[in-house]
Design an enzyme around this catalytic site. Structure first.
Site, PDB file in Angstrom:
ATOM      1  N   TYR A 142       0.849  -1.195   0.000  1.00  0.00           N
ATOM      2  CA  TYR A 142       0.000   0.000   0.000  1.00  0.00           C
ATOM      3  C   TYR A 142       0.888   1.250   0.000  1.00  0.00           C
ATOM      4  CZ  TYR A 142      -3.654  -3.271   1.305  1.00  0.00           C
ATOM      5  OH  TYR A 142      -4.528  -4.317   1.323  1.00  0.00           O
TER       6      TYR A 142
ATOM      7  N   ASN B  89     -13.080  -1.945  -5.690  1.00  0.00           N
ATOM      8  CA  ASN B  89     -12.609  -2.096  -7.061  1.00  0.00           C
ATOM      9  C   ASN B  89     -13.601  -2.860  -7.936  1.00  0.00           C
ATOM     10  OD1 ASN B  89     -12.458  -4.814  -6.803  1.00  0.00           O
ATOM     11  ND2 ASN B  89     -10.295  -4.921  -6.532  1.00  0.00           N
TER      12      ASN B  89
ATOM     13  N   CYS C 204      -6.128  -7.777  -5.645  1.00  0.00           N
ATOM     14  CA  CYS C 204      -5.767  -7.159  -4.361  1.00  0.00           C
ATOM     15  C   CYS C 204      -4.874  -8.093  -3.548  1.00  0.00           C
ATOM     16  CB  CYS C 204      -7.028  -6.821  -3.579  1.00  0.00           C
ATOM     17  SG  CYS C 204      -8.425  -7.872  -3.932  1.00  0.00           S
ATOM     18  N   HIS C 205      -4.859  -9.372  -3.909  1.00  0.00           N
ATOM     19  CA  HIS C 205      -4.023 -10.299  -3.146  1.00  0.00           C
ATOM     20  C   HIS C 205      -2.544 -10.060  -3.423  1.00  0.00           C
ATOM     21  CE1 HIS C 205      -4.630 -12.459  -6.991  1.00  0.00           C
ATOM     22  NE2 HIS C 205      -3.388 -12.826  -6.813  1.00  0.00           N
TER      23      HIS C 205
ATOM     24  N   GLU D 226       1.118 -18.495  -7.970  1.00  0.00           N
ATOM     25  CA  GLU D 226       1.893 -17.556  -8.777  1.00  0.00           C
ATOM     26  C   GLU D 226       3.370 -17.560  -8.385  1.00  0.00           C
ATOM     27  OE1 GLU D 226       0.025 -13.805  -8.566  1.00  0.00           O
ATOM     28  OE2 GLU D 226      -1.778 -14.464  -9.586  1.00  0.00           O
TER      29      GLU D 226
END
Length: 106
Positions: free
Chosen positions: A24, A46, A54-55, A86
């Site tokens: 952030y 969003n 957002c993760h 990922e």
DNA sequence: TCACTATATCAGC
DNA sequence: GCTGATATAGTGA
């Protein structure tokens, strides 16, 4: 209601590549402000759910932050799995090698 | 203007 | 290491 500020946040988050995370603070800094919380709120509302993962946005210390399904509590498993897929490993509720995976904006 | 918020940082223990 | 308090900025009513 999507505002210009929120749009900028989304744009920056979308720039984060797979297997990478940002914070952030990085986003707020990229916007030349310190609205860390405003960033979170923007992500919260969003409309680009799959486009603005957002993760991939975590706290400055590498912890998942308040998200993880809901802001009340719950467990943070979905995010862990998503990130793990990922290539981002979560250890003790925090991102492993966070500093290395951190995607610096700007 | 007031209250709320997915944060960040500092002080005290 | 954890908790409480404070600073900061944006949104919605």
């Amino acid at each position: 209601m999507i505002t210009l500020f929120a749009s900028r946040v989304y744009n920056l988050v979308k720039k984060v590549p797979k297997g990478r995370v940002t914070t952030y603070k990085q986003i707020a800094a990229a916007l030349n402000c310190k609205a860390y919380r405003a960033v979170g709120q923007a992500l919260k509302v969003n409309p680009y759910a799959p486009e603005v993962p957002c993760h991939r946005v975590v706290k400055q210390d590498g912890s998942l932050g308040g998200f993880g399904g809901q802001t009340k509590g719950r467990k943070i498993i979905a995010k862990k799995n998503l990130l793990a897929k990922e290539g981002v490993v979560i250890s003790r509720g925090k991102v492993k090698d966070f500093q290395k995976l951190l995607f610096k904006l700007g």
